[in-house]
Design a protein around this motif. Structure first.
Motif, PDB file in Angstrom:
ATOM      1  N   PHE A 172     -21.516  23.139  -0.174  1.00  0.00           N
ATOM      2  CA  PHE A 172     -20.698  22.747  -1.318  1.00  0.00           C
ATOM      3  C   PHE A 172     -21.626  22.143  -2.353  1.00  0.00           C
ATOM      4  CE2 PHE A 172     -18.014  23.015   2.309  1.00  0.00           C
ATOM      5  CZ  PHE A 172     -16.822  23.532   1.830  1.00  0.00           C
ATOM      6  N   VAL A 173     -21.404  22.487  -3.622  1.00  0.00           N
ATOM      7  CA  VAL A 173     -22.307  22.079  -4.692  1.00  0.00           C
ATOM      8  C   VAL A 173     -21.554  21.339  -5.783  1.00  0.00           C
ATOM      9  CG1 VAL A 173     -23.924  23.973  -4.265  1.00  0.00           C
ATOM     10  CG2 VAL A 173     -22.066  24.291  -5.917  1.00  0.00           C
ATOM     11  N   THR A 174     -22.327  20.605  -6.573  1.00  0.00           N
ATOM     12  CA  THR A 174     -21.762  19.925  -7.734  1.00  0.00           C
ATOM     13  C   THR A 174     -22.749  20.031  -8.885  1.00  0.00           C
ATOM     14  OG1 THR A 174     -20.699  17.894  -8.516  1.00  0.00           O
ATOM     15  CG2 THR A 174     -22.668  17.621  -7.153  1.00  0.00           C
ATOM     16  N   GLY A 175     -22.189  20.063 -10.082  1.00  0.00           N
ATOM     17  CA  GLY A 175     -23.000  20.120 -11.291  1.00  0.00           C
ATOM     18  C   GLY A 175     -23.126  21.521 -11.841  1.00  0.00           C
ATOM     19  N   ASP A 176     -23.335  21.590 -13.151  1.00  0.00           N
ATOM     20  CA  ASP A 176     -23.558  22.863 -13.826  1.00  0.00           C
ATOM     21  C   ASP A 176     -24.638  22.648 -14.873  1.00  0.00           C
ATOM     22  OD1 ASP A 176     -23.389  25.450 -14.705  1.00  0.00           O
ATOM     23  OD2 ASP A 176     -21.525  25.167 -15.823  1.00  0.00           O
ATOM     24  N   PRO A 177     -25.904  22.853 -14.514  1.00  0.00           N
ATOM     25  CA  PRO A 177     -26.400  23.484 -13.292  1.00  0.00           C
ATOM     26  C   PRO A 177     -26.263  22.561 -12.083  1.00  0.00           C
ATOM     27  CG  PRO A 177     -28.243  22.683 -14.588  1.00  0.00           C
ATOM     28  CD  PRO A 177     -26.999  22.455 -15.417  1.00  0.00           C
ATOM     29  N   VAL A 178     -26.423  23.136 -10.903  1.00  0.00           N
ATOM     30  CA  VAL A 178     -26.282  22.398  -9.645  1.00  0.00           C
ATOM     31  C   VAL A 178     -27.298  21.256  -9.593  1.00  0.00           C
ATOM     32  CG1 VAL A 178     -26.487  22.564  -7.135  1.00  0.00           C
ATOM     33  CG2 VAL A 178     -25.350  24.395  -8.419  1.00  0.00           C
ATOM     34  N   VAL A 179     -26.790  20.044  -9.302  1.00  0.00           N
ATOM     35  CA  VAL A 179     -27.662  18.871  -9.159  1.00  0.00           C
ATOM     36  C   VAL A 179     -27.539  18.231  -7.784  1.00  0.00           C
ATOM     37  CG1 VAL A 179     -27.744  18.330 -11.625  1.00  0.00           C
ATOM     38  CG2 VAL A 179     -25.965  17.302 -10.174  1.00  0.00           C
TER      39      VAL A 179
END
Length: 157
Positions: A53-60
């Motif tokens: 599972f990821v968060t951020g745009d871009p991924v942080v």
């Protein structure tokens, strides 16, 4: 996606998952004397399996989690294993790690699990302070191959 959302990773996220993981763990190589296990993970396989599972745009930031059974005869998972948590160094101090830990606990509850387990290298003392702060208790310390690990759990009410 807003910067606060946490979502399942997709195949398109695999390069970012590798990049963030490497950036988050690279500085530990000299300290622990080996490449940290998350840097050697097969990120594409983990993403395809629905573990990332990821968060951020871009991924942080990201977490890798897996439902786990205490034994091979258990039919129902007993806990959620937080296999890896990574926050890009540029995002340190912004609350990303805290949100990811809360997400893991919420995910465990949503799956009907009453415990989150994780481990960290004994020489990653920063992580040990963080996990204690969030209510994780030490269960044991164990050497697994080249890794000296401190195992934690957090029981969910």
């Amino acid at each position: 996606m807003t910067s606060d959302e946490i979502r399942p990773a997709t195949e398109a996220d695999v390069p970012a998952v590798k990049s963030v993981t490497d950036a988050a763990y690279r500085h530990y190589i000299e300290r622990i004397g080996v490449v940290p296990q998350p840097m050697e993970a097969d990120h594409a396989v983990d993403v395809t399996a629905g573990k990332v599972f990821v968060t951020g745009d871009p991924v942080v930031g990201l977490v890798v989690v897996e439902e786990f059974r205490d034994s091979v005869v258990d039919e129902v998972p007993s806990h959620l294993l937080l296999d890896s948590i990574a926050v890009h160094p540029d995002a340190h101090g912004t609350g990303v790690g805290r949100r990811l830990l809360r997400f893991v606990e919420a995910r465990a509850r949503a799956l009907g699990l009453r415990e989150v387990r994780l481990y960290t290298n004994a020489l990653m003392w920063e992580n040990q302070r963080i996990y204690a702060k969030y209510g994780y208790e030490v269960v044991e310390r164990r050497v697994d191959g080249p890794y000296d690990r401190v195992h934690y759990r957090r029981r969910l009410g």
